[in-house]
Design a protein around this motif. Structure first.
Motif, mmCIF file in Angstrom:
data_model
loop_
_atom_site.group_PDB
_atom_site.id
_atom_site.type_symbol
_atom_site.label_atom_id
_atom_site.label_comp_id
_atom_site.label_asym_id
_atom_site.label_seq_id
_atom_site.Cartn_x
_atom_site.Cartn_y
_atom_site.Cartn_z
ATOM 1 N N ALA A 254 0.835 -1.203 0.000
ATOM 2 C CA ALA A 254 0.000 0.000 0.000
ATOM 3 C C ALA A 254 0.870 1.254 0.000
ATOM 4 O O ALA A 254 0.599 2.220 -0.709
ATOM 5 N N ALA A 255 1.946 1.243 0.789
ATOM 6 C CA ALA A 255 2.815 2.417 0.884
ATOM 7 C C ALA A 255 3.526 2.657 -0.446
ATOM 8 O O ALA A 255 3.697 3.788 -0.887
ATOM 9 N N SER A 257 2.493 1.974 -3.419
ATOM 10 C CA SER A 257 1.602 2.583 -4.407
ATOM 11 C C SER A 257 1.212 3.998 -3.984
ATOM 12 O O SER A 257 0.825 4.814 -4.796
ATOM 13 N N HIS A 258 1.349 4.313 -2.710
ATOM 14 C CA HIS A 258 0.962 5.647 -2.237
ATOM 15 C C HIS A 258 2.056 6.674 -2.498
ATOM 16 O O HIS A 258 1.842 7.670 -3.143
#
Lengths: 685, 685
Positions: A254-255, A257-258
């Motif tokens: 998630a990080a 892609s963030h």
């Protein structure tokens, strides 16, 4: 790099400012104006003559020289604009709030690099792009709400995520947490959280500067800088709590892609935080609870008095404190009896001190005085006081407010009546206090703070080892796994005791070399990488005949070039190891061997260089530590030697940073000695 | 016992009502009046003619017949008043809010017992004393604020602590949690939380009744009643979450001084909750998060989509879900690409689905539609949506509100902007929704709910064992530890395989009996209680000569009456055991032996009777379970037999409830067999 022009600009230009305060450029300008910026403020907007009553220029060429430029224009226009500002307008600080840079693709990445180069060429500072901006004492350079009033002793907040910074401020303000400087680093093209901490450290004045620093990080690009300046700040009196999000595989994805974050393992991050003295947090709520604790006096010991008129909260809190390693010690004796005489019948003073639903403000004051002055074994107080809706609790909170200021022991106020006592809580917060709405949430955060070690000294002297020999081996070795003899040479140079090993490729030479070695022995193949997988390890060889037979069998295994013989040691299986993560110093691991690693994952980690006290702490924090001490009638292993081996391993990787991965597994430990039986080292060049 | 007169009284008298609404009796009356009670309402206050416009009687003798009496008068007047009410006024329900009873001393305890006797004699119901009262659909019988509006499908709350009930309601209302019936049990002289659950169960109508039950307990006086009715309610469609405070030694001491709670171990309480299907909580915050989750649709699987415009919250949530055993699976494929085409460039759909700070309400609607209809592997959605202060998010929350109602998959809304979007959050809550302010707090609670097993069937048939033999042994045994032969008889009767044992007091008889037993053997003293402490266990006896020598040494140990010989088994050490806590059925324990119990405390617990699926779950939840499966090249132990032994142990204590404590330690397990090597049983009569 952070500079004076960013923190205390004498002039600001907002490029892309708008009259529409729902647009980032419009809201940014509004915040700067209403924030009372005292310097020269200009605006560039080719379509307007004035924007929010501020003179607007049509082009960057026209503006006067300006310290700080805030850009709210499309990404593609930023490189050229910044070039002009840097070269013609003496601008040294830039905040780009626009998105569309590295996070959006190759073109954006190029723009970002070009901008960074321009800014660096004039020794300037660049914040962002893709961020919400900056708040300092001098201006409110953010386009978001809320804009917390600048409190000189509030919390500094540094966040890699703009929205998260907003949510942290919102949740914090509701609790009474105040803020000072806020930095949102966005893509951190030039300036990262580490750089900001460095500046704070180098210019730190404990009298004037905010003491509490809160970090939200998705990536740690320069762990050593973080370690150096965080621990230095903490030693000077600052307190730091941080979230490093992306600690699990799913969070890490998630990080990435963030914000394109680079994954680092949770174990290594925790080791870094421990070494620096940073309190590890994993939610906004926890970060703010810790921030609130930081704002009160320092917890000097583990003995907590719980003072309440509501027994249930006290019970839940006592449970939580106890789970976190804190204590709710009994209070008894003549002073306790005296205290009881001031309270209503039925009150309990044994700790929790429960002075009943009818308890008064005066009684609270007396209880706190007793805890402060008479009960020496009490280190801190938690006061849980709400309202059942019958009484006004303002006088209680007034007493609490005064005691918070004058007592030397910390007092943590839990005010659970968020509905009934809403008004009184607000008036309590207006006095500058912070409250905790849930006692168990406070209890967890207290333990988290209490269990975070002090920062390590900056200079850790590693044990003396044969560095020259190590460099010889490493310099002449090629990438990948080292050979058995190279591995042995490194262990010897690091003075890590190892088992006697004889390696020969003929039976005769082997037996000659073994001399009077005691049976049983272990025989292993030399050659194949995974000895166990190749069935190349035979234990419990009881005599010469079995040894001869085993020799023949093992020599027939593919890739086997020779046979190694070791005496078979008996003792406790131990393990030490090393992993190297990108950007971080080596992480040193230790544990009990066998099932403790493979099944229970019972491993401690510390960041090299490891001091003696760190090595000790690593050993003590193992779940199976009792076995090293000797449990179940068994004798354990020599702890002092184990600690020394951990330090020696650290010294080894300090001398040979090329080591990417290393295991000594098992080490066999007795009360007199710990001996490495097998080791594997991989290096990179 | 709960009755119609308590829940739906046609007439209420408040004894000790006052015009001063800061007094409990005054506020109680005010709440009943403003709560719109439709029946006949009277008051007793000898000093007033009217209290709050209600006719006031001077004495209990004067009032008409009344269903429910609420007493707010000093404790000492209560017994007589209640006697008159019960005997002359046909009163069948009593709420005593006054304190000064059992919690205050011996005299109060006597009054409490007298009152209970009176109430029981007329088959009445008594709530309290020392409580805040009761809220039902028909009246608001509490003296505290807030009085949450009765929501027929809100949460029922049963609390042992009045103040805690208040704090739970306050914190809950702020999140949008609504309430239905509230019972504060106080000293629970007659009616406990278990009794209230029993009533709710026996009269449960899933169409009409509240489905969510929240409990705050400091004591479980009738665990079997709790188990029976909680699991029955859950099977009928209810959902129950509970705090049992006092789970640690320090918390337990706090609870005892608070409500005289009887300590029960956290392990046993957790075993009970697991068997009942109750979600175990340890804070008000967690209880309310679980309550909020209960109010949404049921989580049917572990795959969660995180939908957000704020990446940081998504990363922290992904970390937390993953730590709790839930999944944030990747979303990819043609449908994902199609979804991406509806979003702004730079959006990520891989999960978390990040549709950027500029994401719109329409886009949120489309994303939710895709998760609901197209992404079959997604079981639930968490939407994290705040406001940076630029836009009004009302339209986003409107979309969310509609989707919450129409989607079949559960959607959990995290609305972090408690300052910026305060108004929009309030309007969202007014629609009847509940929000989660912190994503990580939600993540933890989701895992807690998901990992709570379904309730066990009420009838668990235990394995068939020789009950007659067991009764013979137990009935003829005296209190304390059983003899070796009694122990052996019980194991045999329970058909728990045990190692061959020969006990003799002469060397000749011993050797004769051993016959062809394989060496090595173990020899143990018979007589001393703690064999190991007495040095009375010798292992690794390799042949007859060593056995003869050992026999002589052991026979010389004090209290030794004979020597036992067993073959020395090789395999995985296992452990099963039993503890019996007051009021609870037996807690059955299992684990790996040796260090796993003694050092790592790796033990699973279940409440007898244990079904096969429970025994399986117990074994699977051991941290060292991999070793039973076979790890590190070793063969493990036969899991099916281990599960059966756990069931047999449960069957044994069902037949012999006199067993207070029992260990079988070790059992030696191989792939073919598991054999008890040593056992100890203590009984009480």
């Amino acid at each position: 790099m952070i500079n004076k022009q960013l923190l205390q600009p004498e002039s600001i230009v907002v490029i892309g400012a708008s009259n529409d305060i729902k647009k980032p450029g419009g809201n940014m300008l509004k915040n700067i104006i209403s924030g009372g910026f005292k310097g020269e403020l200009n605006v560039i907007n080719p379509k307007e003559e004035k924007v929010q009553h501020i003179k607007s220029y049509t082009s960057v060429h026209e503006i006067p020289k300006t310290d700080l430029a805030i850009l709210a224009i499309p990404a593609k226009y930023c490189p050229e604009t910044i070039k002009i500002l840097a070269e013609e307008k003496n601008t040294k600080a830039f905040i780009i709030i626009s998105a569309g840079f590295a996070e959006a693709g190759e073109e954006g990445k190029m723009w970002e690099q070009e901008i960074e180069k321009t800014v660096n060429s004039v020794d300037g500072c660049l914040i962002g792009p893709n961020c919400i901006g900056v708040i300092t004492k001098n201006y409110k350079g953010v386009f978001t709400a809320p804009v917390p009033p600048f409190q000189p002793k509030g919390c500094d907040l540094i966040s890699g995520s703009g929205a998260t910074a907003v949510f942290i401020m919102e949740a914090g303000m509701a609790l009474g947490v105040s803020f000072a400087n806020v930095f949102s680093t966005g893509n951190a093209a030039q300036t990262s959280a580490e750089d900001i901490l460095e500046y704070m450290d180098l210019h730190f004045d404990p009298e004037v500067d905010p003491l509490v620093k809160l970090l939200y990080l998705e990536t740690i690009s320069d762990p050593e800088k973080l370690l150096k300046h965080a621990s230095s700040l903490i030693k000077k009196g600052a307190k730091i709590a941080a979230i490093k999000a992306g600690s699990t595989a799913e969070g890490s994805r998630a990080a990435t892609s963030h914000t394109g974050a680079i994954a680092s393992s949770d174990m290594t991050v925790r080791a870094l935080f421990n070494k620096a003295g940073i309190v590890y947090c994993s939610s906004r709520e926890q970060l703010l609870s810790v921030a609130a604790i930081f704002n009160y006096k320092k917890l000097q010991g583990k003995n907590i008095a719980i003072i309440t008129h509501a027994g249930g909260s006290a019970v839940m809190l006592a449970d939580q404190l106890s789970k976190g390693g804190l204590k709710v010690p009994e209070i008894a004796g003549p002073d306790a009896d005296k205290l009881k005489s001031f309270l209503y019948p039925g009150s309990s003073i044994a700790n929790p001190i429960d002075f009943l639903a009818t308890g008064t403000a005066e009684q609270l004051g007396i209880i706190i005085d007793y805890c402060e002055h008479k009960f020496d074994h009490i280190d801190a107080m938690v006061v849980v006081f709400g309202s059942a809706g019958l009484f006004d609790v303002e006088n209680v909170y007034n007493v609490l407010s005064v005691k918070l200021e004058i007592c030397n022991k910390p007092i943590f106020p839990v005010l659970p009546s968020v509905v009934n006592a809403q008004r009184e809580i607000q008036s309590f917060l207006k006095k500058g206090h912070i409250h905790f709405p849930d006692e168990v949430v406070l209890g967890k955060a207290l333990a988290q703070v209490f269990n975070t070690p002090e920062p390590m000294p900056e200079e850790i002297s590693v044990l003396e080892i044969d560095t020259k020999k190590i460099r010889n081996v490493i310099d002449s070795a090629s990438e990948g796994y080292l050979s058995t003899s190279q591995t042995v040479d490194l262990l010897d140079a690091a003075r890590i005791p190892r088992v006697l090993e004889i390696v020969e490729n003929s039976k005769e030479k082997l037996f000659a070399a073994m001399g009077t070695m005691d049976f049983p022995v272990v025989m292993k193949v030399v050659g194949p990488l995974h000895k166990s997988d190749a069935m190349g390890v035979v234990m419990n060889i009881a005599n010469k005949e079995e040894a001869a037979e085993t020799f023949d069998i093992l020599m027939n295994i593919e890739s086997t070039t020779a046979i190694m013989v070791q005496p078979q040691l008996v003792g406790l299986e131990l393990f030490v190891g090393v992993i190297k993560e990108t950007g971080f110093k080596h992480t040193i691991l230790c544990g009990l061997g066998g099932i403790f690693i493979e099944v229970l994952n019972d491993v401690s980690a510390g960041l090299s260089p490891i001091s003696k006290s760190e090595a000790k702490e690593m050993v003590h924090s193992l779940r199976g530590y009792q076995l090293i001490q000797g449990a179940r009638g068994k004798k354990g292993a020599n702890e002092a030697i184990f600690i020394e081996i951990i330090q020696r391993l650290s010294a080894l990787v300090e001398a040979a940073p090329e080591i990417l991965e290393m295991d000594i597994n098992p080490l066999i430990g007795t009360q007199r000695a710990i001996t490495a039986v097998d080791a594997r080292i991989r290096i990179g060049k």
